[in-house]
Design a protein around this motif. Structure first.
Motif, PDB file in Angstrom:
ATOM      1  N   GLN A 299     -14.188  -0.649  -5.498  1.00 20.03           N
ATOM      2  CA  GLN A 299     -13.126  -0.070  -6.320  1.00 20.03           C
ATOM      3  C   GLN A 299     -12.758   0.987  -5.299  1.00 20.03           C
ATOM      4  OE1 GLN A 299     -15.646   2.096  -9.034  1.00 20.03           O
ATOM      5  NE2 GLN A 299     -16.864   0.279  -9.774  1.00 20.03           N
ATOM      6  N   SER A 300     -11.173   0.807  -6.206  1.00 21.33           N
ATOM      7  CA  SER A 300     -10.463   1.644  -5.548  1.00 21.33           C
ATOM      8  C   SER A 300      -9.624   2.443  -6.695  1.00 21.33           C
ATOM      9  CB  SER A 300      -8.736   1.462  -4.834  1.00 21.33           C
ATOM     10  OG  SER A 300      -9.290   1.070  -3.840  1.00 21.33           O
ATOM     11  N   GLU A 301      -8.630   4.293  -6.592  1.00 20.88           N
ATOM     12  CA  GLU A 301      -8.534   4.973  -8.243  1.00 20.88           C
ATOM     13  C   GLU A 301      -7.411   5.793  -7.450  1.00 20.88           C
ATOM     14  OE1 GLU A 301      -9.614   6.462 -12.146  1.00 20.88           O
ATOM     15  OE2 GLU A 301     -10.898   6.852 -10.831  1.00 20.88           O
ATOM     16  N   TYR A 302      -5.997   5.872  -8.492  1.00 22.08           N
ATOM     17  CA  TYR A 302      -5.003   6.675  -8.219  1.00 22.08           C
ATOM     18  C   TYR A 302      -4.765   6.940  -8.921  1.00 22.08           C
ATOM     19  CZ  TYR A 302      -4.861   4.244  -4.000  1.00 22.08           C
ATOM     20  OH  TYR A 302      -5.608   3.581  -2.645  1.00 22.08           O
ATOM     21  N   PHE A 303      -4.231   8.862  -9.290  1.00 16.71           N
ATOM     22  CA  PHE A 303      -4.167   9.726  -9.871  1.00 16.71           C
ATOM     23  C   PHE A 303      -2.482  10.250 -10.342  1.00 16.71           C
ATOM     24  CE2 PHE A 303      -8.598   9.934 -10.128  1.00 16.71           C
ATOM     25  CZ  PHE A 303      -8.927  10.491 -10.817  1.00 16.71           C
ATOM     26  N   ALA A 312       5.060   4.100 -12.787  1.00 15.55           N
ATOM     27  CA  ALA A 312       4.363   3.993 -11.946  1.00 15.55           C
ATOM     28  C   ALA A 312       3.592   2.981 -12.536  1.00 15.55           C
ATOM     29  CB  ALA A 312       2.881   4.843 -12.322  1.00 15.55           C
ATOM     30  N   TYR A 313       3.223   2.765 -13.545  1.00 12.30           N
ATOM     31  CA  TYR A 313       2.415   1.297 -14.241  1.00 12.30           C
ATOM     32  C   TYR A 313       3.862   0.278 -13.562  1.00 12.30           C
ATOM     33  CZ  TYR A 313       1.162  -2.831 -17.093  1.00 12.30           C
ATOM     34  OH  TYR A 313       0.740  -4.143 -17.198  1.00 12.30           O
ATOM     35  N   ALA A 314       4.826   0.152 -13.555  1.00 15.69           N
ATOM     36  CA  ALA A 314       6.013  -0.535 -13.866  1.00 15.69           C
ATOM     37  C   ALA A 314       6.169  -0.698 -12.452  1.00 15.69           C
ATOM     38  CB  ALA A 314       7.541  -0.228 -14.002  1.00 15.69           C
ATOM     39  N   SER A 315       5.719   0.328 -11.278  1.00 23.48           N
ATOM     40  CA  SER A 315       5.772   0.070  -9.722  1.00 23.48           C
ATOM     41  C   SER A 315       4.530  -1.080  -9.479  1.00 23.48           C
ATOM     42  CB  SER A 315       6.084   1.398  -9.185  1.00 23.48           C
ATOM     43  OG  SER A 315       5.559   1.195  -7.760  1.00 23.48           O
ATOM     44  N   ARG A 320       1.785  -7.105  -8.977  1.00 24.63           N
ATOM     45  CA  ARG A 320       0.980  -7.399  -9.268  1.00 24.63           C
ATOM     46  C   ARG A 320       0.240  -8.907  -8.833  1.00 24.63           C
ATOM     47  NH1 ARG A 320       0.507  -9.323 -15.211  1.00 24.63           N
ATOM     48  NH2 ARG A 320       1.114  -7.417 -15.561  1.00 24.63           N
ATOM     49  N   GLU A 321       1.366  -9.260  -7.753  1.00 21.43           N
ATOM     50  CA  GLU A 321       0.436 -11.266  -7.351  1.00 21.43           C
ATOM     51  C   GLU A 321       0.022 -10.689  -5.744  1.00 21.43           C
ATOM     52  OE1 GLU A 321       4.142  -9.290  -5.176  1.00 21.43           O
ATOM     53  OE2 GLU A 321       3.885  -9.876  -7.529  1.00 21.43           O
ATOM     54  N   ARG A 322      -0.084  -9.399  -5.669  1.00 23.04           N
ATOM     55  CA  ARG A 322      -0.768  -9.589  -4.475  1.00 23.04           C
ATOM     56  C   ARG A 322      -2.443  -8.922  -5.603  1.00 23.04           C
ATOM     57  NH1 ARG A 322       1.342  -6.417   0.143  1.00 23.04           N
ATOM     58  NH2 ARG A 322      -0.526  -7.527   1.342  1.00 23.04           N
ATOM     59  N   GLY A 369      -3.560  -0.822   0.512  1.00 17.32           N
ATOM     60  CA  GLY A 369      -1.836  -0.563   0.924  1.00 17.32           C
ATOM     61  C   GLY A 369      -0.579  -0.733   0.361  1.00 17.32           C
ATOM     62  N   ALA A 370      -0.807  -1.827  -0.049  1.00 11.14           N
ATOM     63  CA  ALA A 370       0.089  -2.161  -1.173  1.00 11.14           C
ATOM     64  C   ALA A 370       0.697  -1.316  -2.439  1.00 11.14           C
ATOM     65  CB  ALA A 370       0.753  -4.026  -1.389  1.00 11.14           C
ATOM     66  N   ILE A 371      -0.808  -0.086  -2.637  1.00 11.23           N
ATOM     67  CA  ILE A 371      -1.049  -0.400  -3.975  1.00 11.23           C
ATOM     68  C   ILE A 371      -0.244   1.309  -3.808  1.00 11.23           C
ATOM     69  CG2 ILE A 371      -2.475   0.802  -5.997  1.00 11.23           C
ATOM     70  CD1 ILE A 371      -3.814  -1.707  -5.918  1.00 11.23           C
ATOM     71  N   GLU A 372      -1.187   1.802  -2.544  1.00 12.24           N
ATOM     72  CA  GLU A 372      -0.303   2.684  -2.012  1.00 12.24           C
ATOM     73  C   GLU A 372       1.272   3.441  -1.954  1.00 12.24           C
ATOM     74  OE1 GLU A 372      -4.820   4.589  -0.505  1.00 12.24           O
ATOM     75  OE2 GLU A 372      -3.026   3.587   0.588  1.00 12.24           O
ATOM     76  N   GLU A 373       1.686   2.237  -1.180  1.00  7.19           N
ATOM     77  CA  GLU A 373       3.031   2.323  -1.165  1.00  7.19           C
ATOM     78  C   GLU A 373       3.809   2.165  -2.688  1.00  7.19           C
ATOM     79  OE1 GLU A 373       6.689  -0.052   0.861  1.00  7.19           O
ATOM     80  OE2 GLU A 373       3.918  -0.902   1.203  1.00  7.19           O
ATOM     81  N   ALA A 374       3.727   1.284  -3.777  1.00  8.52           N
ATOM     82  CA  ALA A 374       3.783   1.081  -4.551  1.00  8.52           C
ATOM     83  C   ALA A 374       3.971   2.524  -5.344  1.00  8.52           C
ATOM     84  CB  ALA A 374       3.692   0.200  -5.437  1.00  8.52           C
ATOM     85  N   LEU A 375       2.787   3.503  -5.558  1.00  9.09           N
ATOM     86  CA  LEU A 375       2.321   4.731  -6.681  1.00  9.09           C
ATOM     87  C   LEU A 375       3.126   6.180  -5.353  1.00  9.09           C
ATOM     88  CD1 LEU A 375      -0.524   4.455  -7.983  1.00  9.09           C
ATOM     89  CD2 LEU A 375       1.196   3.908  -8.421  1.00  9.09           C
ATOM     90  N   ALA A 376       3.509   5.616  -3.901  1.00  7.66           N
ATOM     91  CA  ALA A 376       3.931   6.309  -3.366  1.00  7.66           C
ATOM     92  C   ALA A 376       5.395   7.597  -3.502  1.00  7.66           C
ATOM     93  CB  ALA A 376       4.452   6.174  -2.061  1.00  7.66           C
ATOM     94  N   PRO A 377       5.698   7.290  -4.463  1.00 12.52           N
ATOM     95  CA  PRO A 377       7.386   8.294  -5.401  1.00 12.52           C
ATOM     96  C   PRO A 377       6.165   9.192  -5.800  1.00 12.52           C
ATOM     97  CG  PRO A 377       7.715   5.688  -5.202  1.00 12.52           C
ATOM     98  CD  PRO A 377       6.353   5.857  -4.864  1.00 12.52           C
ATOM     99  N   PHE A 378       4.810   8.935  -6.435  1.00 15.08           N
ATOM    100  CA  PHE A 378       5.057   9.846  -7.979  1.00 15.08           C
ATOM    101  C   PHE A 378       3.353  10.300  -7.369  1.00 15.08           C
ATOM    102  CE2 PHE A 378       5.849   5.046  -8.926  1.00 15.08           C
ATOM    103  CZ  PHE A 378       6.911   5.229  -9.251  1.00 15.08           C
TER     104      PHE A 378
END
Length: 441
Positions: A299-303, A312-315, A320-322, A369-378
């Motif tokens: 499990q992973s989770e980000y706030f 953030a959802y759009a990012s 999503r393909e990954r 890592g890809a999720i963290e990159e996508a959410l980094a601006p937030f």
């Protein structure tokens, strides 16, 4: 496979966490039967970590020294109706005492999806439930008692200078023995499940969706455009139980009970289809008498700030393909802000993006890592007890009181009795020396 029941295990045996992705390196597991025995163990040890129900997915509880479980301490559930508090022994699982609160006409404000987890472990890692006005589980803590590195039995409570840094503390300050929790009057819940919420409805009306009920959870496989399931947990008001329309914002009311993970039996889940029930039988997703899965998952989770939820959802949607090929299910929830220094919801109303992965750490790591990159601006803060790769230097910039917490750990545990590789990596000290430098690198 059930959650870890430490009292049933021999102290010398090696242990794994619930997901079996971590094998604890400890040379011994203690299960003291009294606080005095616990104090003696801690005072005589050089490397001690507290172990809860084993539902963390990283090395936050690991040590090459000695593990201590408080599950064997005398059971305590001391209810003060006038003050609306309950003082409970730290090793109790939520499902072992919430019914007693309800029978006394009282309730916790919130519960996590699993009633199987221990109250101390959940609070120490910032674990939560859902609801735009509901703080994480640690938000109910009014006071706590814990054994410090020299064996002293210490106490702290709301209003004390150290308190905001002591509740979500990752086990860095001591071994918690008792917690006093704020309560509210008991209430009842109806739970409804809708399927196929269109993505455009979520993005255009996010706040409307998440305020539709006392607690709302969105489940998505990230494979298709619609949200797979929306779980609405509505409080029953003075007019009694309500009904649910067959269609809501383009989603359809489920025609039977559902499990959030495709293919898993719905009998493991709390009752749905509008059947009225007490708060402790509806706020969790899963029932105490069943194991929600076999532990074969990560499990992973980000706030992120709730005002950034749609962006953030759009990012995440762009990667999503990954995500989808390795995902069992994703969940989206809201958590109200609190003032606890290391709480992932500290200082901001939050939305939490949760991912339950297949049990393949090597394959999951680059996707995390890809999720963290996508959410980094937030300014996404990871859940402390789950799989993440956010660098310590980045984490330091995400918390207003990171340095305050470091100073608190140095004052209460100057010799590092409770420090492990996880803490040395994320909260390094000069005194850690070469080992600490290696952990950070």
């Amino acid at each position: 496979m059930d959650m870890i029941e430490h009292s049933a295990h021999a102290p010398s045996a090696r242990r794994q966490n619930w997901a079996r992705n971590i094998t604890f390196a400890a040379r011994r597991l203690h299960t003291p039967a009294s606080v005095a025995e616990l104090q003696e163990i801690v005072a005589g040890g050089s490397a001690i970590r507290a172990l809860g129900t084993g539902h963390s997915f990283n090395t936050v509880a690991d040590t090459d020294g000695e593990l201590v479980s408080v599950a064997g301490l005398p059971r305590a559930v001391e209810i003060d109706r006038a003050a609306r508090t309950a003082t409970v022994s730290a090793g109790l699982r939520f499902g072992e005492f919430t019914g007693e609160l309800h029978r006394n006409g009282l309730a916790l404000h919130n519960l996590g999806s699993l009633p199987h987890i221990s109250v101390a472990g959940a609070c120490a890692t910032g674990t939560h439930g859902s609801g735009v006005t509901n703080r994480a589980l640690a938000g109910a803590v009014r006071a706590m008692e814990f054994v410090t590195a020299d064996g002293t039995l210490a106490k702290t409570g709301r209003g004390d200078a150290d308190f905001p840094g002591s509740v979500v503390s990752l086990g860095a300050l001591g071994v918690v023995t008792r917690l006093t929790l704020d309560l509210v009057p008991a209430f009842e819940i109806q739970q409804w499940v809708y399927e196929g919420l269109p993505q455009e409805q979520l993005l255009d009306r996010f706040d409307e969706v998440m305020t539709e009920a006392y607690s709302v959870s969105l489940f998505t496989s990230w494979r298709d455009d619609p949200i797979d399931q929306v779980w609405l947990k509505r409080r029953i008001g003075g007019s009694g139980p309500g009904t649910a329309p067959r269609r809501w914002l383009g989603a359809t009311l489920a025609d039977g009970p559902r499990h959030p993970v495709p293919g898993m039996p719905a009998r493991h889940c709390t009752e749905q289809q509008g059947a009225p029930g007490s708060w402790h039988a509806r706020l969790p997703h899963f029932r105490l008498e069943f194991t929600p899965s076999n532990g074969e998952e990560l499990q992973s989770e980000y706030f992120v700030d709730r005002c950034d939820a749609a962006a953030a959802y759009a990012s995440l949607d762009r990667v999503r393909e990954r995500i989808a090929p390795l995902l069992q299910i994703g969940e989206i929830r809201t958590v109200a802000a609190d003032d606890l220094w290391l709480s992932p919801a500290q200082g901001r109303d939050s939305v939490a993006f949760h991912f339950t992965w297949v049990p393949d750490g090597a394959a999951v790591a680059p996707v995390v890592g890809a999720i963290e990159e996508a959410l980094a601006p937030f300014a996404a803060r990871p859940h402390w007890g789950k799989v993440f790769t956010t660098p310590p230097g980045t984490l330091r910039g995400l918390y207003d009181h990171y340095a305050d917490f470091e100073r608190l750990t140095e004052r209460l545990d100057p010799v590092g009795t409770f420090r492990n590789d996880f803490l040395m990596r994320h909260f390094p000290r000069a005194a850690d020396g070469a080992e600490g430098e290696k952990a950070v690198g």
